[in-house]
Design a protein around this motif. Structure first.
Motif, PDB file in Angstrom:
ATOM      1  N   UNK A   1       2.255   3.879  27.484  1.00 32.18           N
ATOM      2  CA  UNK A   1       1.750   5.104  26.746  1.00 32.18           C
ATOM      3  C   UNK A   1       3.287   5.820  25.710  1.00 32.18           C
ATOM      4  N   UNK A   2       3.127   4.971  24.795  1.00 35.76           N
ATOM      5  CA  UNK A   2       4.271   5.279  23.826  1.00 35.76           C
ATOM      6  C   UNK A   2       3.469   5.961  22.444  1.00 35.76           C
ATOM      7  N   UNK A   3       2.395   6.083  22.421  1.00 29.68           N
ATOM      8  CA  UNK A   3       1.737   6.840  21.223  1.00 29.68           C
ATOM      9  C   UNK A   3       2.432   7.994  21.012  1.00 29.68           C
ATOM     10  N   UNK A   4       2.435   9.171  21.828  1.00 22.45           N
ATOM     11  CA  UNK A   4       2.916  10.460  21.556  1.00 22.45           C
ATOM     12  C   UNK A   4       4.276  10.353  20.792  1.00 22.45           C
ATOM     13  N   UNK A   5       5.044   9.802  21.590  1.00 27.63           N
ATOM     14  CA  UNK A   5       6.636   9.634  20.756  1.00 27.63           C
ATOM     15  C   UNK A   5       6.605   9.002  19.717  1.00 27.63           C
ATOM     16  N   UNK A   6       5.851   8.236  19.585  1.00 20.74           N
ATOM     17  CA  UNK A   6       5.921   7.244  18.191  1.00 20.74           C
ATOM     18  C   UNK A   6       5.633   8.038  16.965  1.00 20.74           C
ATOM     19  N   UNK A   7       4.560   8.961  17.202  1.00 18.56           N
ATOM     20  CA  UNK A   7       4.222   9.665  16.204  1.00 18.56           C
ATOM     21  C   UNK A   7       5.203  10.883  16.120  1.00 18.56           C
ATOM     22  N   UNK A   8       5.716  11.562  16.949  1.00 20.77           N
ATOM     23  CA  UNK A   8       6.850  12.367  16.735  1.00 20.77           C
ATOM     24  C   UNK A   8       7.853  11.761  16.097  1.00 20.77           C
ATOM     25  N   UNK A   9       8.296  10.512  16.464  1.00 17.48           N
ATOM     26  CA  UNK A   9       9.324   9.801  15.774  1.00 17.48           C
ATOM     27  C   UNK A   9       8.882   9.571  14.106  1.00 17.48           C
ATOM     28  N   UNK A  10       7.690   9.295  13.914  1.00 21.68           N
ATOM     29  CA  UNK A  10       7.183   8.923  12.506  1.00 21.68           C
ATOM     30  C   UNK A  10       7.303  10.172  11.728  1.00 21.68           C
ATOM     31  N   UNK A  11       7.154  11.422  12.258  1.00 23.22           N
ATOM     32  CA  UNK A  11       7.164  12.656  11.402  1.00 23.22           C
ATOM     33  C   UNK A  11       8.752  12.942  11.208  1.00 23.22           C
ATOM     34  N   UNK A  12       9.655  12.684  12.170  1.00 26.01           N
ATOM     35  CA  UNK A  12      10.994  12.680  11.943  1.00 26.01           C
ATOM     36  C   UNK A  12      11.789  11.717  10.862  1.00 26.01           C
ATOM     37  N   UNK A  13      11.181  10.386  11.023  1.00 25.03           N
ATOM     38  CA  UNK A  13      11.948   9.641   9.852  1.00 25.03           C
ATOM     39  C   UNK A  13      11.344  10.094   8.822  1.00 25.03           C
ATOM     40  N   UNK A  14      10.140  10.342   8.681  1.00 28.94           N
ATOM     41  CA  UNK A  14       9.605  10.731   7.382  1.00 28.94           C
ATOM     42  C   UNK A  14      10.204  12.056   6.712  1.00 28.94           C
ATOM     43  N   UNK A  15      10.536  12.583   7.655  1.00 31.90           N
ATOM     44  CA  UNK A  15      11.341  13.933   7.106  1.00 31.90           C
ATOM     45  C   UNK A  15      12.720  14.003   6.886  1.00 31.90           C
ATOM     46  N   UNK A  16      13.251  12.443   6.779  1.00 30.09           N
ATOM     47  CA  UNK A  16      14.707  12.102   6.750  1.00 30.09           C
ATOM     48  C   UNK A  16      15.724  12.641   7.812  1.00 30.09           C
TER      49      UNK A  16
ATOM     50  N   UNK B   1       0.753  -1.169   0.026  1.00 29.71           N
ATOM     51  CA  UNK B   1       0.042  -0.157  -0.153  1.00 29.71           C
ATOM     52  C   UNK B   1       0.871   1.243  -0.082  1.00 29.71           C
ATOM     53  N   UNK B   2       2.098   1.056   0.019  1.00 28.35           N
ATOM     54  CA  UNK B   2       2.994   1.887  -0.028  1.00 28.35           C
ATOM     55  C   UNK B   2       2.743   3.388   1.279  1.00 28.35           C
ATOM     56  N   UNK B   3       2.646   2.637   2.179  1.00 28.07           N
ATOM     57  CA  UNK B   3       2.599   3.587   3.484  1.00 28.07           C
ATOM     58  C   UNK B   3       3.674   4.427   3.632  1.00 28.07           C
ATOM     59  N   UNK B   4       3.793   5.588   4.423  1.00 27.18           N
ATOM     60  CA  UNK B   4       4.965   6.330   4.376  1.00 27.18           C
ATOM     61  C   UNK B   4       5.823   5.666   5.639  1.00 27.18           C
ATOM     62  N   UNK B   5       5.487   5.250   6.630  1.00 29.50           N
ATOM     63  CA  UNK B   5       6.169   4.684   7.713  1.00 29.50           C
ATOM     64  C   UNK B   5       5.419   3.189   8.184  1.00 29.50           C
TER      65      UNK B   5
END
Ligand code: GYE
Length: 334
Positions: free
Chosen positions: A291-306, A99-103
């Motif tokens: 409660x790992x959700x918020x940190x996970x989403x921050x990380x997703x944004x970072x890795x997606x931005x390279x 499905x070519x997800x981003x992360x």
């Protein structure tokens, strides 16, 4: 080095900056369908998440945290429950690649056997984040980071408390152990940390150790067997609250008083576990935060931005005695 314990202000600021850059970056990419794994360039990050299952109170709280954090972060979440089966997780990850997800993010049910599918994600240019549990892959380039607890430390804290409690014991102290799911990182590591700590006192002996699969039903069933086979059990060490809660039923049915006749130590500190501790049925809990959700989403944004992210991010945790559980319970979030 490479460890980040809390979300400091600069870190959060960097995350905000990352998302600003990200929006600009994606817009500049036009409609390209290749590279980075992104299928659509609507500026929204799509995350494919493969969850272990719904085996425990911890897992339920973890799932809620991830879903809520995705919504709050504006990340589109594709969520799959693997029902504690590795084959289901591999299937879900392959679907996300297609499905070519981003992360892709996932909590690996067991530690081994991930190299092939992780290589497929890497070849497709889709970054992978490990959350909660890790893999034993030698090639660390197969994933960007691992966000989760130090399970060896949790086992150690549980064992150290017991060593202190039993320091004046003159005879053998018989311990039974309810292990988590076979092959899971928290089962392997908690067992290891506990064994290392109790080695300090040769009176402390694990006389039986079996998996209860992290579930209440498993904990109850295995504890029944332990009680039948062993006339003298002094301590139960359960790798999570749920197995300990299941074991309570078996102990009571056997005519023993949990927390008194048998000292009970668990890991997690979910609400039901904390209640049992406050009630004196459990004696000690080493916390493991879901409660790992918020940190996970921050990380997703970072890795997606390279952006570079630390290879390992450890969650902050504590321990609870009965008195501390009474104090903490009213404000407990999970
Ligand atoms: O301790 C247990 C759950 O991986 C840390 O999995 C997690 C563990 C948790 O089933 O309750």
């Amino acid at each position: 080095m490479g460890k980040m314990r809390t979300q400091s202000a600069p870190w959060r600021a960097a995350a905000v900056l990352a998302s600003v850059l990200l929006v600009g970056g994606v817009a500049a990419c036009g409609n390209s369908d290749t590279g980075g794994g992104g299928a659509k360039d609507d500026g929204k990050i799509t995350m494919g998440f493969s969850q272990v299952g719904a085996e425990s109170g911890w897992r339920t709280a973890n799932t809620i945290s991830i879903k809520e954090a995705a919504t709050a972060a504006g990340i589109e979440l594709k969520f799959d429950d693997a029902q504690q089966k590795q084959e289901n997780q591999i299937k879900a990850i392959r679907n996300y690649i297609q499905q070519k997800v981003d992360v892709i993010a996932f909590s690996p049910v067991v530690e081994s056997g991930w190299d092939t599918v992780l290589k497929e994600a890497k070849d497709a240019g889709i970054p992978v984040i490990l959350t909660d549990r890790s893999v034993d892959s030698a090639d660390k380039s197969l994933y960007k980071t691992f966000l989760g607890s130090d399970f060896v430390k949790e086992g150690k804290l549980a064992g150290e408390w017991l060593v202190e409690q039993k320091k004046t014991a003159s005879g053998p102290v018989n311990i039974v152990e309810l292990q988590g799911s076979t092959g899971a990182a928290p089962a392997n590591d908690r067992k290891k940390g506990f064994a290392e700590a109790i080695a300090a006192n040769p009176n402390l002996k694990v006389i039986a150790s079996q998996t209860g699969d992290f579930t209440r039903a498993g904990g109850k069933q295995v504890m029944e067997q332990f009680l039948k086979a062993n006339p003298k059990i002094d301590v139960l060490f359960a790798h999570n609250d749920d197995m300990g809660l299941g074991a309570l039923e078996a102990i009571t049915a056997a005519g023993k008083t949990p927390g008194k006749d048998i000292t009970i130590i668990t890991i997690d500190a979910v609400k039901d576990g904390m209640q049992a501790l406050a009630d004196g049925k459990f004696n000690f809990i080493a916390e493991c935060s879901p409660l790992l959700g918020p940190q996970l989403m921050d990380l997703a944004k970072k890795v997606h931005a390279g952006q570079e992210v630390p290879a390992r991010i450890e969650t902050e945790e504590t321990t609870f005695t009965s008195e501390q559980a009474k104090e903490a319970l009213p404000n407990r979030k999970y």
